[in-house]
Design a protein around this motif. Structure first.
Motif, PDB file in Angstrom:
ATOM      1  N   PHE A   5      29.013  50.955  20.284  1.00  0.00           N
ATOM      2  CA  PHE A   5      29.149  52.175  21.139  1.00  0.00           C
ATOM      3  C   PHE A   5      29.978  51.775  22.562  1.00  0.00           C
ATOM      4  O   PHE A   5      31.050  52.500  22.883  1.00  0.00           O
ATOM      5  CB  PHE A   5      28.023  52.897  21.595  1.00  0.00           C
ATOM      6  CG  PHE A   5      27.247  53.112  20.124  1.00  0.00           C
ATOM      7  CD1 PHE A   5      27.643  54.026  19.256  1.00  0.00           C
ATOM      8  CD2 PHE A   5      26.091  52.522  19.918  1.00  0.00           C
ATOM      9  CE1 PHE A   5      27.067  54.478  18.117  1.00  0.00           C
ATOM     10  CE2 PHE A   5      25.280  52.850  18.878  1.00  0.00           C
ATOM     11  CZ  PHE A   5      25.857  53.720  17.900  1.00  0.00           C
ATOM     12  N   CYS A   6      29.430  51.057  23.232  1.00  0.00           N
ATOM     13  CA  CYS A   6      30.133  50.583  24.718  1.00  0.00           C
ATOM     14  C   CYS A   6      30.722  49.233  24.660  1.00  0.00           C
ATOM     15  O   CYS A   6      31.334  49.072  25.719  1.00  0.00           O
ATOM     16  CB  CYS A   6      28.921  50.769  26.047  1.00  0.00           C
ATOM     17  SG  CYS A   6      27.832  49.493  25.871  1.00  0.00           S
ATOM     18  N   HIS A   7      30.633  48.514  23.743  1.00  0.00           N
ATOM     19  CA  HIS A   7      31.171  47.240  23.582  1.00  0.00           C
ATOM     20  C   HIS A   7      30.641  46.289  24.254  1.00  0.00           C
ATOM     21  O   HIS A   7      31.180  45.152  24.797  1.00  0.00           O
ATOM     22  CB  HIS A   7      32.516  47.305  23.745  1.00  0.00           C
ATOM     23  CG  HIS A   7      33.143  48.070  22.572  1.00  0.00           C
ATOM     24  ND1 HIS A   7      33.206  47.942  21.294  1.00  0.00           N
ATOM     25  CD2 HIS A   7      34.148  49.400  22.725  1.00  0.00           C
ATOM     26  CE1 HIS A   7      33.958  48.744  20.526  1.00  0.00           C
ATOM     27  NE2 HIS A   7      34.397  49.863  21.388  1.00  0.00           N
ATOM     28  N   ASN A   8      29.260  46.220  24.935  1.00  0.00           N
ATOM     29  CA  ASN A   8      28.682  45.455  25.952  1.00  0.00           C
ATOM     30  C   ASN A   8      28.408  44.013  25.065  1.00  0.00           C
ATOM     31  O   ASN A   8      27.903  44.324  23.755  1.00  0.00           O
ATOM     32  CB  ASN A   8      27.276  46.079  26.207  1.00  0.00           C
ATOM     33  CG  ASN A   8      26.654  45.195  27.334  1.00  0.00           C
ATOM     34  OD1 ASN A   8      27.369  44.396  27.885  1.00  0.00           O
ATOM     35  ND2 ASN A   8      25.333  45.233  27.366  1.00  0.00           N
ATOM     36  N   ALA A   9      28.418  43.128  25.524  1.00  0.00           N
ATOM     37  CA  ALA A   9      28.393  41.782  24.694  1.00  0.00           C
ATOM     38  C   ALA A   9      27.027  41.514  24.509  1.00  0.00           C
ATOM     39  O   ALA A   9      26.794  40.418  23.895  1.00  0.00           O
ATOM     40  CB  ALA A   9      29.371  40.755  25.429  1.00  0.00           C
ATOM     41  N   ASP A  10      26.113  42.197  24.990  1.00  0.00           N
ATOM     42  CA  ASP A  10      24.669  41.899  24.925  1.00  0.00           C
ATOM     43  C   ASP A  10      23.998  43.012  24.214  1.00  0.00           C
ATOM     44  O   ASP A  10      24.092  43.899  24.559  1.00  0.00           O
ATOM     45  CB  ASP A  10      23.811  41.508  26.431  1.00  0.00           C
ATOM     46  CG  ASP A  10      22.439  40.695  26.159  1.00  0.00           C
ATOM     47  OD1 ASP A  10      22.434  40.141  25.141  1.00  0.00           O
ATOM     48  OD2 ASP A  10      21.884  40.547  27.310  1.00  0.00           O
ATOM     49  N   SER A  11      22.891  42.613  23.494  1.00  0.00           N
ATOM     50  CA  SER A  11      22.005  43.455  22.977  1.00  0.00           C
ATOM     51  C   SER A  11      20.691  43.035  22.808  1.00  0.00           C
ATOM     52  O   SER A  11      20.463  41.710  22.575  1.00  0.00           O
ATOM     53  CB  SER A  11      22.596  44.046  21.695  1.00  0.00           C
ATOM     54  OG  SER A  11      22.349  43.221  20.543  1.00  0.00           O
ATOM     55  N   ARG A  12      19.682  43.571  22.586  1.00  0.00           N
ATOM     56  CA  ARG A  12      18.265  43.269  22.701  1.00  0.00           C
ATOM     57  C   ARG A  12      17.601  43.654  21.286  1.00  0.00           C
ATOM     58  O   ARG A  12      17.757  44.576  20.592  1.00  0.00           O
ATOM     59  CB  ARG A  12      17.461  43.734  23.469  1.00  0.00           C
ATOM     60  CG  ARG A  12      16.045  43.302  23.818  1.00  0.00           C
ATOM     61  CD  ARG A  12      15.366  43.808  25.133  1.00  0.00           C
ATOM     62  NE  ARG A  12      15.129  45.240  24.888  1.00  0.00           N
ATOM     63  CZ  ARG A  12      14.046  45.999  24.603  1.00  0.00           C
ATOM     64  NH1 ARG A  12      12.962  45.378  24.614  1.00  0.00           N
ATOM     65  NH2 ARG A  12      14.056  47.376  24.426  1.00  0.00           N
ATOM     66  N   SER A  30      18.883  47.283  20.526  1.00  0.00           N
ATOM     67  CA  SER A  30      19.013  48.287  21.753  1.00  0.00           C
ATOM     68  C   SER A  30      20.153  47.556  22.815  1.00  0.00           C
ATOM     69  O   SER A  30      19.975  46.323  23.112  1.00  0.00           O
ATOM     70  CB  SER A  30      17.778  48.343  22.323  1.00  0.00           C
ATOM     71  OG  SER A  30      17.970  49.210  23.296  1.00  0.00           O
ATOM     72  N   CYS A  31      20.920  48.387  23.039  1.00  0.00           N
ATOM     73  CA  CYS A  31      22.053  48.078  24.196  1.00  0.00           C
ATOM     74  C   CYS A  31      21.302  48.169  25.452  1.00  0.00           C
ATOM     75  O   CYS A  31      21.112  49.474  25.968  1.00  0.00           O
ATOM     76  CB  CYS A  31      23.316  48.587  23.975  1.00  0.00           C
ATOM     77  SG  CYS A  31      24.460  48.386  25.265  1.00  0.00           S
ATOM     78  N   PRO A  32      21.206  47.209  26.440  1.00  0.00           N
ATOM     79  CA  PRO A  32      20.835  47.427  27.813  1.00  0.00           C
ATOM     80  C   PRO A  32      21.730  48.236  28.816  1.00  0.00           C
ATOM     81  O   PRO A  32      21.336  48.870  29.605  1.00  0.00           O
ATOM     82  CB  PRO A  32      20.585  45.975  28.358  1.00  0.00           C
ATOM     83  CG  PRO A  32      21.456  45.108  27.542  1.00  0.00           C
ATOM     84  CD  PRO A  32      21.674  45.754  26.208  1.00  0.00           C
ATOM     85  N   ALA A  33      23.080  48.168  28.176  1.00  0.00           N
ATOM     86  CA  ALA A  33      23.890  48.836  29.245  1.00  0.00           C
ATOM     87  C   ALA A  33      23.956  50.628  29.037  1.00  0.00           C
ATOM     88  O   ALA A  33      23.870  51.265  30.005  1.00  0.00           O
ATOM     89  CB  ALA A  33      25.428  48.502  28.684  1.00  0.00           C
ATOM     90  N   CYS A  34      24.149  50.751  27.664  1.00  0.00           N
ATOM     91  CA  CYS A  34      24.160  52.251  27.232  1.00  0.00           C
ATOM     92  C   CYS A  34      22.955  52.813  26.920  1.00  0.00           C
ATOM     93  O   CYS A  34      22.699  53.910  26.880  1.00  0.00           O
ATOM     94  CB  CYS A  34      25.178  52.458  26.317  1.00  0.00           C
ATOM     95  SG  CYS A  34      24.902  51.818  24.734  1.00  0.00           S
ATOM     96  N   GLY A  35      21.928  51.858  26.424  1.00  0.00           N
ATOM     97  CA  GLY A  35      20.624  52.349  25.979  1.00  0.00           C
ATOM     98  C   GLY A  35      20.584  52.942  24.676  1.00  0.00           C
ATOM     99  O   GLY A  35      19.492  53.248  24.134  1.00  0.00           O
ATOM    100  N   ARG A  36      21.732  52.555  23.995  1.00  0.00           N
ATOM    101  CA  ARG A  36      21.603  53.307  22.302  1.00  0.00           C
ATOM    102  C   ARG A  36      21.268  52.138  21.435  1.00  0.00           C
ATOM    103  O   ARG A  36      21.247  50.996  22.028  1.00  0.00           O
ATOM    104  CB  ARG A  36      23.283  53.547  22.057  1.00  0.00           C
ATOM    105  CG  ARG A  36      23.576  54.938  22.938  1.00  0.00           C
ATOM    106  CD  ARG A  36      25.072  55.608  22.402  1.00  0.00           C
ATOM    107  NE  ARG A  36      24.828  56.279  21.551  1.00  0.00           N
ATOM    108  CZ  ARG A  36      25.794  56.766  20.778  1.00  0.00           C
ATOM    109  NH1 ARG A  36      27.055  56.538  21.653  1.00  0.00           N
ATOM    110  NH2 ARG A  36      25.851  57.608  19.832  1.00  0.00           N
ATOM    111  N   ARG A  37      20.647  52.711  20.334  1.00  0.00           N
ATOM    112  CA  ARG A  37      20.063  51.773  19.375  1.00  0.00           C
ATOM    113  C   ARG A  37      20.980  51.735  18.230  1.00  0.00           C
ATOM    114  O   ARG A  37      21.671  52.715  17.817  1.00  0.00           O
ATOM    115  CB  ARG A  37      18.849  52.363  18.897  1.00  0.00           C
ATOM    116  CG  ARG A  37      17.675  52.090  20.118  1.00  0.00           C
ATOM    117  CD  ARG A  37      16.563  52.166  19.777  1.00  0.00           C
ATOM    118  NE  ARG A  37      15.469  52.020  20.724  1.00  0.00           N
ATOM    119  CZ  ARG A  37      14.159  52.087  20.406  1.00  0.00           C
ATOM    120  NH1 ARG A  37      13.701  52.505  19.224  1.00  0.00           N
ATOM    121  NH2 ARG A  37      13.237  51.912  21.700  1.00  0.00           N
TER     122      ARG A  37
END
Length: 173
Positions: A5-12, A30-37
């Motif tokens: 979604f936001c192309h953040n390089a990290d996810s949990r 879960s993406c720590p930047a945008c909070g989407r799953r």
């Protein structure tokens, strides 16, 4: 893993589960930047390196197609071919290598095919091992016969009976 979604390089990773009888892993992230799953599906890729050096993903349908040609006109059904392809893939994956040479795939086919149908095995082996003469076929048939009788490879049957030594002769003394 990059967020779709936001192309953040990290996810949990929130949850991991095996799928397809352990062949794949399904992960909920879960993406720590945008909070989407989002969900990812991970699968270990098995690559086959061909003689010319080109690498391609292992393909069970190619195994089935090759063996089907060898089984043409033989009493072998499609389910047996699919089971053989599964056995071949399992044997190759058991080696633990991410890339295997194509000749190892051929070797992995020979064993299960020999058990499935000996005529199809001879057909496949004749192409795979590049038989060039009748002697090649004879040698392979002798090995098949030895397997059936339980004799070690190279011996085609029981030893010849010993000739009795006539009494009163000096043979062997």
């Amino acid at each position: 893993m990059r967020c779709p979604f936001c192309h953040n390089a990290d996810s949990r990773v929130i949850d991991s589960r095996e799928a397809d009888e352990g062949a794949t892993t399904r992960r909920r992230r879960s993406c720590p930047a945008c909070g989407r799953r989002f969900t990812t599906v991970e699968e270990a890729v098995l690559a086959v390196v061909k003689r010319n050096g080109v690498s391609e993903p292992f393909n069970r349908s190619k195994v089935v197609a090759g063996v089907r040609r060898a089984c043409q006109g033989r009493p072998v059904d499609e389910d047996q071919l699919k089971l053989l392809a599964q056995q071949v893939e399992d044997a190759i994956r058991a080696s633990g290598a991410a890339e295997v040479p194509s000749n190892e795939v051929g070797l992995a086919i020979l064993g299960p095919l020999r058990e499935l149908d000996e005529v199809a095995y001879l057909r496949f082996a004749s192409v795979y091992r590049s038989f060039t003469s009748v002697a090649d076929f004879e040698r392979e048939i002798a090995e098949l016969k030895a397997r059936q009788s339980g004799a070690p490879p190279g011996e085609t049957g029981p030893p010849a009976p010993r000739q009795p030594v006539p009494s009163g002769s000096s043979a062997g003394t």
